[in-house]
Design a protein around this motif. Structure first.
Motif, mmCIF file in Angstrom:
data_model
loop_
_atom_site.group_PDB
_atom_site.id
_atom_site.type_symbol
_atom_site.label_atom_id
_atom_site.label_comp_id
_atom_site.label_asym_id
_atom_site.label_seq_id
_atom_site.Cartn_x
_atom_site.Cartn_y
_atom_site.Cartn_z
ATOM 1 N N VAL A 37 -12.075 -18.612 24.791
ATOM 2 C CA VAL A 37 -11.718 -20.021 24.603
ATOM 3 C C VAL A 37 -12.650 -20.598 23.545
ATOM 4 N N LEU A 38 -12.055 -21.172 22.504
ATOM 5 C CA LEU A 38 -12.854 -21.788 21.465
ATOM 6 C C LEU A 38 -11.978 -22.721 20.640
ATOM 7 N N PRO A 39 -12.606 -23.712 20.000
ATOM 8 C CA PRO A 39 -11.827 -24.673 19.225
ATOM 9 C C PRO A 39 -11.208 -24.016 17.987
ATOM 10 N N PRO A 40 -10.130 -24.601 17.486
ATOM 11 C CA PRO A 40 -9.420 -24.014 16.347
ATOM 12 C C PRO A 40 -10.307 -23.730 15.135
ATOM 13 N N GLU A 41 -11.278 -24.575 14.864
ATOM 14 C CA GLU A 41 -12.111 -24.368 13.672
ATOM 15 C C GLU A 41 -13.042 -23.152 13.790
ATOM 16 N N ARG A 42 -13.244 -22.634 15.004
ATOM 17 C CA ARG A 42 -14.083 -21.442 15.198
ATOM 18 C C ARG A 42 -13.234 -20.167 15.248
ATOM 19 N N GLN A 43 -11.916 -20.302 15.303
ATOM 20 C CA GLN A 43 -11.060 -19.122 15.454
ATOM 21 C C GLN A 43 -11.033 -18.253 14.205
ATOM 22 N N ARG A 44 -10.927 -18.838 13.034
ATOM 23 C CA ARG A 44 -10.885 -18.039 11.795
ATOM 24 C C ARG A 44 -12.162 -17.218 11.614
ATOM 25 N N PRO A 45 -13.359 -17.809 11.784
ATOM 26 C CA PRO A 45 -14.569 -16.981 11.657
ATOM 27 C C PRO A 45 -14.592 -15.816 12.659
ATOM 28 N N LEU A 46 -14.110 -16.060 13.879
ATOM 29 C CA LEU A 46 -14.070 -14.977 14.863
ATOM 30 C C LEU A 46 -13.074 -13.903 14.443
ATOM 31 N N ARG A 47 -11.884 -14.309 14.048
ATOM 32 C CA ARG A 47 -10.874 -13.335 13.592
ATOM 33 C C ARG A 47 -11.413 -12.507 12.425
ATOM 34 N N SER A 69 -7.465 -20.763 22.250
ATOM 35 C CA SER A 69 -8.010 -19.477 22.689
ATOM 36 C C SER A 69 -7.464 -18.331 21.839
ATOM 37 N N ILE A 70 -8.170 -17.219 21.920
ATOM 38 C CA ILE A 70 -7.727 -15.962 21.326
ATOM 39 C C ILE A 70 -7.824 -14.905 22.417
ATOM 40 N N THR A 71 -6.760 -14.121 22.572
ATOM 41 C CA THR A 71 -6.759 -13.019 23.533
ATOM 42 C C THR A 71 -6.847 -11.706 22.760
ATOM 43 N N ALA A 95 -19.937 -8.986 20.313
ATOM 44 C CA ALA A 95 -20.982 -9.359 19.345
ATOM 45 C C ALA A 95 -20.443 -10.429 18.381
ATOM 46 N N ALA A 96 -19.202 -10.289 17.970
ATOM 47 C CA ALA A 96 -18.591 -11.288 17.079
ATOM 48 C C ALA A 96 -18.471 -12.636 17.784
ATOM 49 N N VAL A 97 -18.058 -12.613 19.047
ATOM 50 C CA VAL A 97 -17.948 -13.851 19.828
ATOM 51 C C VAL A 97 -19.321 -14.519 19.935
ATOM 52 N N ALA A 98 -20.341 -13.723 20.225
ATOM 53 C CA ALA A 98 -21.699 -14.284 20.346
ATOM 54 C C ALA A 98 -22.165 -14.874 19.021
ATOM 55 N N ALA A 99 -21.828 -14.218 17.923
ATOM 56 C CA ALA A 99 -22.251 -14.703 16.603
ATOM 57 C C ALA A 99 -21.546 -16.007 16.232
ATOM 58 N N VAL A 100 -20.278 -16.116 16.596
ATOM 59 C CA VAL A 100 -19.487 -17.312 16.269
ATOM 60 C C VAL A 100 -19.817 -18.459 17.216
ATOM 61 N N GLY A 101 -20.083 -18.104 18.468
ATOM 62 C CA GLY A 101 -20.368 -19.107 19.481
ATOM 63 C C GLY A 101 -19.111 -19.616 20.128
ATOM 64 N N SER A 102 -18.969 -19.387 21.423
ATOM 65 C CA SER A 102 -17.761 -19.812 22.134
ATOM 66 C C SER A 102 -18.045 -19.815 23.616
ATOM 67 N N SER A 103 -16.992 -20.087 24.364
ATOM 68 C CA SER A 103 -17.050 -19.938 25.810
ATOM 69 C C SER A 103 -15.872 -19.082 26.215
ATOM 70 N N GLY A 104 -15.934 -18.499 27.411
ATOM 71 C CA GLY A 104 -14.790 -17.741 27.910
ATOM 72 C C GLY A 104 -14.947 -16.270 27.771
#
Length: 104
Positions: A37-47, A69-71, A95-104
């Motif tokens: 779960v993360l806001p839309p503006e954090r999704q592209r960096p995670l992808r 969210s991204i599944t 590791a990517a999730v931790a670097a981007v910062g999110s919850s879930g």
């Protein structure tokens, strides 16, 4: 440069141990899955970060994106089972999730 792993099928006990060490993943011998779960503006960096890991491994996750969210779903398609490569990709996604910062 790709890391060139040869997939090794994992038994249920190995998968359970791996799931215990992964953040927010669930699954069985056929699929590992995590919803981030993360806001839309954090999704592209995670992808983008996950795409770099996938390219490095020459192994890919199924990715479904929604508004908040991204599944991620991983398995070795050629075997239709979870292998050590899937666990490694899940670690890299974590590791990517931790670097981007999110919850879930």
């Amino acid at each position: 440069m790709p890391i060139g792993l040869t997939p090794r099928l994992l038994g249920r006990d190995e998968i359970d141990r791996a799931l215990g060490a992964l953040e927010g993943w669930e699954g069985d011998e056929h699929r590992l899955r995590r919803v981030v779960v993360l806001p839309p503006e954090r999704q592209r960096p995670l992808r983008d970060a996950v795409a770099r890991a996938e390219q490095d491994m020459t192994h890919h996750a199924r990715v479904e994106q929604s508004r908040d969210s991204i599944t991620f779903e991983v398995w070795t398609h050629s075997l239709d089972r979870v292998t050590d490569m899937d666990v490694e990709l899940a670690r890299r996604i974590d590791a990517a999730v931790a670097a981007v910062g999110s919850s879930g």
